[in-house]
Design an enzyme around this catalytic site. Sequence first.
Site, mmCIF file in Angstrom:
data_model
loop_
_atom_site.group_PDB
_atom_site.id
_atom_site.type_symbol
_atom_site.label_atom_id
_atom_site.label_comp_id
_atom_site.label_asym_id
_atom_site.label_seq_id
_atom_site.Cartn_x
_atom_site.Cartn_y
_atom_site.Cartn_z
ATOM 1 N N HIS A 162 -5.876 -6.668 -3.511
ATOM 2 C CA HIS A 162 -6.739 -6.825 -2.342
ATOM 3 C C HIS A 162 -6.793 -8.272 -1.854
ATOM 4 O O HIS A 162 -7.448 -8.551 -0.854
ATOM 5 C CB HIS A 162 -8.156 -6.341 -2.660
ATOM 6 C CG HIS A 162 -8.280 -4.855 -2.668
ATOM 7 N ND1 HIS A 162 -9.404 -4.194 -3.114
ATOM 8 C CD2 HIS A 162 -7.421 -3.884 -2.272
ATOM 9 C CE1 HIS A 162 -9.226 -2.884 -3.009
ATOM 10 N NE2 HIS A 162 -8.030 -2.674 -2.494
ATOM 11 N N TRP A 164 -10.298 -9.001 2.826
ATOM 12 C CA TRP A 164 -10.949 -9.453 1.602
ATOM 13 C C TRP A 164 -10.926 -10.981 1.472
ATOM 14 O O TRP A 164 -11.824 -11.570 0.901
ATOM 15 C CB TRP A 164 -10.254 -8.855 0.392
ATOM 16 C CG TRP A 164 -10.491 -7.396 0.175
ATOM 17 C CD1 TRP A 164 -11.490 -6.815 -0.565
ATOM 18 C CD2 TRP A 164 -9.698 -6.310 0.673
ATOM 19 N NE1 TRP A 164 -11.365 -5.453 -0.549
ATOM 20 C CE2 TRP A 164 -10.266 -5.102 0.198
ATOM 21 C CE3 TRP A 164 -8.552 -6.234 1.463
ATOM 22 C CZ2 TRP A 164 -9.741 -3.845 0.492
ATOM 23 C CZ3 TRP A 164 -8.027 -4.986 1.770
ATOM 24 C CH2 TRP A 164 -8.623 -3.813 1.290
ATOM 25 N N ASP A 171 -2.342 -14.588 -3.688
ATOM 26 C CA ASP A 171 -2.780 -15.534 -4.706
ATOM 27 C C ASP A 171 -3.999 -14.956 -5.417
ATOM 28 O O ASP A 171 -4.233 -13.745 -5.370
ATOM 29 C CB ASP A 171 -3.075 -16.907 -4.080
ATOM 30 C CG ASP A 171 -4.152 -16.854 -2.994
ATOM 31 O OD1 ASP A 171 -4.865 -15.818 -2.884
ATOM 32 O OD2 ASP A 171 -4.300 -17.845 -2.251
ATOM 33 N N ASP A 205 -14.828 -3.026 -5.361
ATOM 34 C CA ASP A 205 -14.555 -4.424 -5.674
ATOM 35 C C ASP A 205 -15.738 -5.036 -6.420
ATOM 36 O O ASP A 205 -15.568 -5.678 -7.461
ATOM 37 C CB ASP A 205 -14.293 -5.225 -4.395
ATOM 38 C CG ASP A 205 -13.086 -4.751 -3.621
ATOM 39 O OD1 ASP A 205 -12.024 -4.572 -4.239
ATOM 40 O OD2 ASP A 205 -13.204 -4.556 -2.395
ATOM 41 N N ARG A 224 0.829 -1.218 0.000
ATOM 42 C CA ARG A 224 0.000 0.000 0.000
ATOM 43 C C ARG A 224 0.858 1.260 0.000
ATOM 44 O O ARG A 224 0.524 2.260 -0.650
ATOM 45 C CB ARG A 224 -0.939 -0.014 1.213
ATOM 46 C CG ARG A 224 -1.860 1.194 1.316
ATOM 47 C CD ARG A 224 -2.914 1.006 2.400
ATOM 48 N NE ARG A 224 -3.586 2.260 2.688
ATOM 49 C CZ ARG A 224 -3.505 2.928 3.830
ATOM 50 N NH1 ARG A 224 -2.764 2.439 4.824
ATOM 51 N NH2 ARG A 224 -4.139 4.062 4.005
ATOM 52 N N HIS A 281 0.384 3.972 -2.985
ATOM 53 C CA HIS A 281 -0.096 5.331 -2.749
ATOM 54 C C HIS A 281 0.974 6.379 -3.046
ATOM 55 O O HIS A 281 0.636 7.531 -3.346
ATOM 56 C CB HIS A 281 -0.614 5.470 -1.317
ATOM 57 C CG HIS A 281 -1.981 4.887 -1.140
ATOM 58 N ND1 HIS A 281 -3.002 5.554 -0.522
ATOM 59 C CD2 HIS A 281 -2.497 3.700 -1.524
ATOM 60 C CE1 HIS A 281 -4.093 4.802 -0.521
ATOM 61 N NE2 HIS A 281 -3.797 3.665 -1.120
#
Length: 283
Positions: A165, A181, A189, A226, A29, A33
Site C-alpha cells: 500500500h 496511502w 519504499d 491498515d 494489484r 488479485h
Amino acid sequence: MADTLSYDTLVKEIEDLVKEKGCGPILIRLSWHDAGVFSSGALAGGCPNAVMRFTDAGEGTFGANAGLPTVGLTLMKPITRKYADTGFISHADLWVLAANVATKVMGGPDVPTRFGRLDAKDSSESVESQVGRLPDGDKGVVHLRDIFHPKGFDDKDIVALSGAHTVGKCHPERSGFEGKWTEEHLKFDNSYFTNLLTKKYEAETTAKGNPQLRCPVTGTMMLTTDMALLEDKAFKVHVERYAADQDAFFKDYVEAWVKMQENGCKNLREKLCEEVQSSCPLC
C-alpha cells in the site's frame, strides 16, 4: 513471430509502460488479485491463472477486482498482444512479471520471477467467490488472519504484504474507498509504515458509504485493515521494524510476495521459454 521476441525486450517494454503511464500500482494489484485467491483452508484451491481475462462470469466480475479487467488489462493490451497472444509467455506469467518489473521501476526491491503458470481457458476456472479469499478493507485483525493464514502466511508476512500500500490509491468507483496511502504514491519504499506510526488520522465515510481514515494535514488515508496493524502487538512489532529499516521490509516483502505469486503452482522454472507448461495442479 515468437521467434523474434526476447525476454529482455519484454522487460524493457514493461518498464517503459510503467514509466510512461504511471501504472505500476495497478499491475501489482493485478498479480496480487490473480494469485491471492489461493487458499488451503475451508476454501481450497485457486491459483494464478489469469482467469480475469474473461468477464462473462467468475473472477473477472468480482467486485474486489473492479478496474483490473478494464483499466489494468487495457493498459497491458499492446504487450499482451505481442507476447502472450503469440505464445511467447502465458498471460499468468506475464502478469507476475509485470508486477515485479513495476515494483523495481518504482524504487522497490528486485523480485525474482519464475515461469510456467498455465492460463485458464475460460471463466469456469475461477474460484467460487471472493468472500473468504480476498481481504475487505473495512475489517480488522481477525479478518486479516482469517484471510491470510490459510494461504500459508504468518503475521510477519501479513504486515510485509500490506506494505504494498506504499504505492497506489483507492478509486471510489472501484473499491468504494478513496485516496492514496502515501504522498508519493508511485514510489515503492517504507513510507506506508512510517505514516502509520507518525501521522494522525481521523475517521470519515466516503461518498460510497465506506468507512476509512484520513490525515487532515497531508490528505493521505488508511483503511481499517491498515490501522489494524497497530492494534495487535504481533502485527505492530513488524510495522515498527519496517518503519525503521527499509531493507528489512524489502527482504520480507520479497519473500512473502513470491510465495503469493507461486501459491498453487508446482514445477516452476527459472527461465522463460516459449513452451508454456502447466504448473498449476488445479487448472
